[in-house]
Enzyme design. Sequence first.
Site, mmCIF file in Angstrom:
data_model
loop_
_atom_site.group_PDB
_atom_site.id
_atom_site.type_symbol
_atom_site.label_atom_id
_atom_site.label_comp_id
_atom_site.label_asym_id
_atom_site.label_seq_id
_atom_site.Cartn_x
_atom_site.Cartn_y
_atom_site.Cartn_z
ATOM 1 N N ARG A 58 0.836 -1.196 0.000
ATOM 2 C CA ARG A 58 0.000 0.000 0.000
ATOM 3 C C ARG A 58 0.876 1.254 0.000
ATOM 4 N NH1 ARG A 58 -1.837 1.189 4.107
ATOM 5 N NH2 ARG A 58 -0.779 -0.278 5.497
ATOM 6 N N LYS A 199 -8.671 -3.060 0.769
ATOM 7 C CA LYS A 199 -8.574 -2.076 1.844
ATOM 8 C C LYS A 199 -9.447 -0.854 1.573
ATOM 9 C CE LYS A 199 -5.897 -4.271 4.666
ATOM 10 N NZ LYS A 199 -6.493 -4.868 5.887
ATOM 11 N N HIS A 219 -9.651 -4.709 12.656
ATOM 12 C CA HIS A 219 -8.591 -5.269 11.820
ATOM 13 C C HIS A 219 -8.014 -6.446 12.595
ATOM 14 C CE1 HIS A 219 -4.383 -4.889 9.854
ATOM 15 N NE2 HIS A 219 -5.176 -5.627 9.099
ATOM 16 N N SER A 237 0.789 -6.319 10.273
ATOM 17 C CA SER A 237 1.443 -7.233 9.348
ATOM 18 C C SER A 237 2.722 -7.793 9.962
ATOM 19 C CB SER A 237 1.759 -6.492 8.052
ATOM 20 O OG SER A 237 2.396 -7.327 7.127
ATOM 21 N N LYS A 241 -0.917 -12.834 12.801
ATOM 22 C CA LYS A 241 -2.387 -12.818 12.884
ATOM 23 C C LYS A 241 -3.025 -13.941 12.062
ATOM 24 C CE LYS A 241 -4.018 -9.034 11.166
ATOM 25 N NZ LYS A 241 -4.624 -9.380 9.868
ATOM 26 N N THR A 242 -2.598 -14.070 10.815
ATOM 27 C CA THR A 242 -3.150 -15.115 9.946
ATOM 28 C C THR A 242 -2.706 -16.494 10.406
ATOM 29 O OG1 THR A 242 -3.210 -13.606 8.060
ATOM 30 C CG2 THR A 242 -3.255 -15.955 7.568
ATOM 31 N N ASP A 256 -8.685 -11.282 8.573
ATOM 32 C CA ASP A 256 -8.190 -9.900 8.519
ATOM 33 C C ASP A 256 -9.185 -8.831 8.962
ATOM 34 O OD1 ASP A 256 -5.919 -8.248 7.891
ATOM 35 O OD2 ASP A 256 -6.991 -7.542 6.130
ATOM 36 N N ARG A 321 3.029 -12.046 -1.048
ATOM 37 C CA ARG A 321 1.667 -12.340 -0.584
ATOM 38 C C ARG A 321 1.030 -13.470 -1.389
ATOM 39 N NH1 ARG A 321 -0.942 -9.435 3.805
ATOM 40 N NH2 ARG A 321 0.323 -7.583 4.163
#
Length: 536
Positions: A58, A199, A219, A237, A241-242, A256, A321
Amino acid sequence: MVDTNTKSISLNSLGIKNATVRYQLTSNQLHKETLEKEQGVESSLGAIAVNTGEFTGRSPMDRFIVKDDITKDEVWWSNINLPFDENKFDSLYNKVVDYLSDKEIYVRDSYACADENYKLNIRVVNEYPWSNMFAYNMFLRPTEEELVDFSPEWTVINAPGFMADAAVDGTRQHNFAILNFSKKIALIGGTGYTGEIKKGIFSALNFILPVYKNTLPMHCSANVGKDGDTAIFFGLSGTGKTTLSTDPNRSLIGDDEHGWTAENTVFNFEGGCYAKVINLSQEQEPEIFSAIKKGAILENVIMDDNGVVDFADTSITQNTRVSYPIYHIDNIQEPSIGKNPKNIFFLTADAFGVLPPISKLTPSQAAYHFISGYTAKVAGTEAGVTEPVPSFSACFGAPFMPLHPTRYAEMLSTKMTEAGVNVWLVNTGWSGGKYGVGRRMPLKYTRAMITAVLNGDLKDYTYEDYHIHSVFGVAQPRTCPGVPTELLSPRATWNNDDAYYETAFKLSNAFRNNFKQFEEFASEEIRRGGPQRYAY
């Protein structure tokens, strides 16, 4: 109207004229078209691999919100939420749709929010087939019957090949991502990074849900146990988390973006996952690795001549990614809704190595750490970063939060209190020293700590079971099943008290300095949730 037999649709109402519209193509069709147009290569795993071009992540300084009657008094205007002129938006929009006119373009109708009461219908218009495939993966997929009377509420127009003229168009440079809440449009150009597509819509929901729906947008990732207990994982990031929410013993709700409703349910915004794949291995993260197959899109990875991916190669970017539809994960919650939230985990990759690997937070500490949203950048992640640098992102997602962070924190505090939720701070970062000296906390031990919480093995605070950290004031457990006891005390792992406390106070000072921007909006109780000792 949609013709579901010939898959055709008119975009004249958007100002896009004489385009060849490829409407609602399947994932396989988009995969094939990407290969035929030589915009991607098939990997040995079956997933398509694309290069997003100049932008591999981003571009926060090129994200704007149109300042109008809806947003002018609600949005927290800042260096995160940058205002954009209404007239400039209209002029730029006209240029973009003129650019897309007479071209072959890809259109997809989809929706966000798995809970029917909060569903947001979306039309996505893409210049490239792989961008449209990303939209297929990441948004929720309507049935053929739902498409017959489908009426989009929001529209995403995505033109990576269009370059703005900053001096004329009001942008900072040639790329842009602009939200217009009055016209319900997300306008994206000059960047092929697909994350801007998802996003954009989720930033819109982060405004719509709290302002109009009394629902907290988060988030975070979420999963649910066999007894129906929902766990929520906040984290920036690279914090896990994932990885940590993808648990073979629990059903994945989503990885997410979620909403927490007034009815005390948690629903996924998305229809897929967008995971970092740096250093991915089948041994460490088997569920994510297995999800990389036909239908998935790898971004900016390096492959050999046989299509074998080198997940350790970051020569294009650290932000490699994969996107895939959530059904590529075997153990998922259907529909993507959970009830009865019991535990919230704030994940941080502390590269200073001073935070406990797990600690329990009081309500005021939870609000403070939520507003702070701490993790750390390590050497090599950005140009000029040669040692650990604190990184704060309010609500663990500041770039996507249009309202003031305290608005979200107050909603979270209320919901935590009403639901009786336990909140835990989990350091997935370094132990035994800062980055370059210590080592990253092994994933197996972090998993064991989270499992202990979910199994009820870590009880409520007592002096016998917990130690209060002398700098950060959090309660760190003295023992935890499956974890060596010496790892639970970060100070003990350093074997150098002076160096440990010098570094701990350096980080606590960074917390306090960062929080100054929020102090006038935060209650005394929240302010007391941070580290109370300021210098060393």
